[in-house]
Write a protein that holds these residues in place. Sequence first.
Motif, PDB file in Angstrom:
ATOM      1  N   LYS A 254       0.837  -1.205   0.000  1.00  0.00           N
ATOM      2  CA  LYS A 254       0.000   0.000   0.000  1.00  0.00           C
ATOM      3  C   LYS A 254       0.871   1.254   0.000  1.00  0.00           C
ATOM      4  O   LYS A 254       0.611   2.209  -0.744  1.00  0.00           O
ATOM      5  CB  LYS A 254      -0.902  -0.005   1.234  1.00  0.00           C
ATOM      6  CG  LYS A 254      -2.046   1.004   1.171  1.00  0.00           C
ATOM      7  CD  LYS A 254      -3.122   0.532   0.222  1.00  0.00           C
ATOM      8  CE  LYS A 254      -4.392   1.354   0.358  1.00  0.00           C
ATOM      9  NZ  LYS A 254      -5.467   0.850  -0.516  1.00  0.00           N
ATOM     10  N   ASN A 255       1.915   1.244   0.826  1.00  0.00           N
ATOM     11  CA  ASN A 255       2.803   2.404   0.885  1.00  0.00           C
ATOM     12  C   ASN A 255       3.526   2.641  -0.436  1.00  0.00           C
ATOM     13  O   ASN A 255       3.829   3.780  -0.796  1.00  0.00           O
ATOM     14  CB  ASN A 255       3.838   2.226   2.012  1.00  0.00           C
ATOM     15  CG  ASN A 255       3.242   2.434   3.390  1.00  0.00           C
ATOM     16  OD1 ASN A 255       2.159   2.998   3.532  1.00  0.00           O
ATOM     17  ND2 ASN A 255       3.945   1.983   4.417  1.00  0.00           N
TER      18      ASN A 255
ATOM     19  N   TYR B  96       4.362   6.401  -1.665  1.00  0.00           N
ATOM     20  CA  TYR B  96       5.638   6.959  -1.222  1.00  0.00           C
ATOM     21  C   TYR B  96       6.755   6.545  -2.177  1.00  0.00           C
ATOM     22  O   TYR B  96       6.662   5.502  -2.835  1.00  0.00           O
ATOM     23  CB  TYR B  96       5.997   6.461   0.182  1.00  0.00           C
ATOM     24  CG  TYR B  96       5.048   6.883   1.270  1.00  0.00           C
ATOM     25  CD1 TYR B  96       5.089   8.173   1.803  1.00  0.00           C
ATOM     26  CD2 TYR B  96       4.115   5.982   1.793  1.00  0.00           C
ATOM     27  CE1 TYR B  96       4.220   8.554   2.811  1.00  0.00           C
ATOM     28  CE2 TYR B  96       3.246   6.354   2.804  1.00  0.00           C
ATOM     29  CZ  TYR B  96       3.298   7.648   3.307  1.00  0.00           C
ATOM     30  OH  TYR B  96       2.441   8.024   4.308  1.00  0.00           O
ATOM     31  N   PRO B  97       7.837   7.331  -2.246  1.00  0.00           N
ATOM     32  CA  PRO B  97       9.017   6.910  -3.020  1.00  0.00           C
ATOM     33  C   PRO B  97       9.601   5.631  -2.420  1.00  0.00           C
ATOM     34  O   PRO B  97       9.440   5.359  -1.229  1.00  0.00           O
ATOM     35  CB  PRO B  97       9.984   8.093  -2.853  1.00  0.00           C
ATOM     36  CG  PRO B  97       9.135   9.246  -2.431  1.00  0.00           C
ATOM     37  CD  PRO B  97       7.998   8.668  -1.651  1.00  0.00           C
TER      38      PRO B  97
ATOM     39  N   VAL C 201       9.659   3.973   1.475  1.00  0.00           N
ATOM     40  CA  VAL C 201       9.042   2.682   1.791  1.00  0.00           C
ATOM     41  C   VAL C 201      10.044   1.793   2.511  1.00  0.00           C
ATOM     42  O   VAL C 201       9.719   1.138   3.515  1.00  0.00           O
ATOM     43  CB  VAL C 201       8.533   1.991   0.509  1.00  0.00           C
ATOM     44  CG1 VAL C 201       8.027   0.585   0.835  1.00  0.00           C
ATOM     45  CG2 VAL C 201       7.429   2.810  -0.140  1.00  0.00           C
ATOM     46  N   LEU C 202      11.282   1.761   2.015  1.00  0.00           N
ATOM     47  CA  LEU C 202      12.324   0.930   2.625  1.00  0.00           C
ATOM     48  C   LEU C 202      12.639   1.402   4.043  1.00  0.00           C
ATOM     49  O   LEU C 202      12.831   0.588   4.950  1.00  0.00           O
ATOM     50  CB  LEU C 202      13.592   0.963   1.770  1.00  0.00           C
ATOM     51  CG  LEU C 202      13.466   0.420   0.345  1.00  0.00           C
ATOM     52  CD1 LEU C 202      14.793   0.547  -0.391  1.00  0.00           C
ATOM     53  CD2 LEU C 202      12.999  -1.027   0.344  1.00  0.00           C
ATOM     54  N   ALA C 203      12.692   2.725   4.238  1.00  0.00           N
ATOM     55  CA  ALA C 203      12.991   3.269   5.563  1.00  0.00           C
ATOM     56  C   ALA C 203      11.872   2.960   6.558  1.00  0.00           C
ATOM     57  O   ALA C 203      12.129   2.603   7.712  1.00  0.00           O
ATOM     58  CB  ALA C 203      13.203   4.777   5.468  1.00  0.00           C
ATOM     59  N   ARG C 204      10.639   3.065   6.104  1.00  0.00           N
ATOM     60  CA  ARG C 204       9.509   2.795   6.989  1.00  0.00           C
ATOM     61  C   ARG C 204       9.492   1.336   7.436  1.00  0.00           C
ATOM     62  O   ARG C 204       9.239   1.031   8.596  1.00  0.00           O
ATOM     63  CB  ARG C 204       8.200   3.131   6.274  1.00  0.00           C
ATOM     64  CG  ARG C 204       7.923   4.611   6.155  1.00  0.00           C
ATOM     65  CD  ARG C 204       6.681   4.885   5.325  1.00  0.00           C
ATOM     66  NE  ARG C 204       6.298   6.274   5.423  1.00  0.00           N
ATOM     67  CZ  ARG C 204       5.524   6.773   6.386  1.00  0.00           C
ATOM     68  NH1 ARG C 204       5.021   5.974   7.300  1.00  0.00           N
ATOM     69  NH2 ARG C 204       5.236   8.056   6.423  1.00  0.00           N
ATOM     70  N   GLY C 205       9.756   0.428   6.501  1.00  0.00           N
ATOM     71  CA  GLY C 205       9.699  -0.988   6.822  1.00  0.00           C
ATOM     72  C   GLY C 205      10.989  -1.557   7.359  1.00  0.00           C
ATOM     73  O   GLY C 205      11.065  -2.743   7.664  1.00  0.00           O
ATOM     74  N   ASN C 206      12.036  -0.703   7.481  1.00  0.00           N
ATOM     75  CA  ASN C 206      13.349  -1.134   7.970  1.00  0.00           C
ATOM     76  C   ASN C 206      13.966  -2.210   7.078  1.00  0.00           C
ATOM     77  O   ASN C 206      14.507  -3.203   7.555  1.00  0.00           O
ATOM     78  CB  ASN C 206      13.263  -1.648   9.417  1.00  0.00           C
ATOM     79  CG  ASN C 206      14.631  -1.787  10.066  1.00  0.00           C
ATOM     80  OD1 ASN C 206      15.500  -0.935   9.913  1.00  0.00           O
ATOM     81  ND2 ASN C 206      14.832  -2.883  10.795  1.00  0.00           N
TER      82      ASN C 206
ATOM     83  N   SER D 163      16.464  -3.197  -1.378  1.00  0.00           N
ATOM     84  CA  SER D 163      15.284  -2.980  -2.201  1.00  0.00           C
ATOM     85  C   SER D 163      14.907  -4.263  -2.936  1.00  0.00           C
ATOM     86  O   SER D 163      13.736  -4.497  -3.236  1.00  0.00           O
ATOM     87  CB  SER D 163      15.539  -1.853  -3.216  1.00  0.00           C
ATOM     88  OG  SER D 163      16.633  -2.173  -4.066  1.00  0.00           O
ATOM     89  N   ASN D 164      15.907  -5.125  -3.208  1.00  0.00           N
ATOM     90  CA  ASN D 164      15.643  -6.381  -3.904  1.00  0.00           C
ATOM     91  C   ASN D 164      14.757  -7.292  -3.053  1.00  0.00           C
ATOM     92  O   ASN D 164      13.856  -7.963  -3.583  1.00  0.00           O
ATOM     93  CB  ASN D 164      16.960  -7.089  -4.230  1.00  0.00           C
ATOM     94  CG  ASN D 164      16.749  -8.367  -5.027  1.00  0.00           C
ATOM     95  OD1 ASN D 164      16.210  -8.346  -6.130  1.00  0.00           O
ATOM     96  ND2 ASN D 164      17.161  -9.488  -4.451  1.00  0.00           N
TER      97      ASN D 164
END
Length: 224
Positions: free
Chosen positions: A175-176, A180-181, A185-190, A194-195
């Motif tokens: 959803k994010n 979001y860029p 998204v990666l920062a929010r989900g820790n 990216s792969n």
Amino acid sequence: MLKSIALKNAKKNKPPIWDIEDLVQYLSSYSVDTGNIYQVSRHTAILLLLCSGRRIHDLTLLRVDPEHCVKTQNSITFWPEFGPKTDNSEHRQSGWKLVCNNNNSQLDPIFWINTMISLLSCRREAVNSFKLFMTIRGAPKPASRTVISGWIKHLFKDARIQFSPGSVRSAVASKNWLNYPLDEVLARGNWRSSNTFETFYRREIRSSNETGNNMLSRLFTPVH
């Protein structure tokens, strides 16, 4: 020849994921007894997962002592213990800053966190623990990932969501990704890779409204 092998063993498309807005609507309308430890703990756990998109295991790393939990009038910031899959000597999970939802108390993480801290204070004191989530029956002890997953599983059954508790992470991330860029998204989900996100977590959302915002994501900010 290689092309033929690739076509024969073509990658299967990832199955779609459920829309978190369906669960948010359910959480907005169902009844939670603010004096019931089980109901409050379950509700708080799912709100934190929907806001942050972190793993269920990460909930077990949250503490209420001043070193790990900083409160202001409108926010709470948690500094998780060392322990997520991504933690090592050079990288630590970011802090969780959560803010009030003044529009809907059912979806206000600050209200429910404070309510749960109060309800579980005696059980924490009994074993001298500062963990945010504690077991709700039997001898007091910190709630494990398995215990919290059980709470979410029963909530999903009530909300008629036929997925596993661990699917929350993928549902929130997918959803994010619409709003979001990728870096955010990666920062929010820790996530560190990216792969990993692209391969295992980003999925098509099973909904007719894939452009809808994750309203709870606005209540969470990763902090360093």
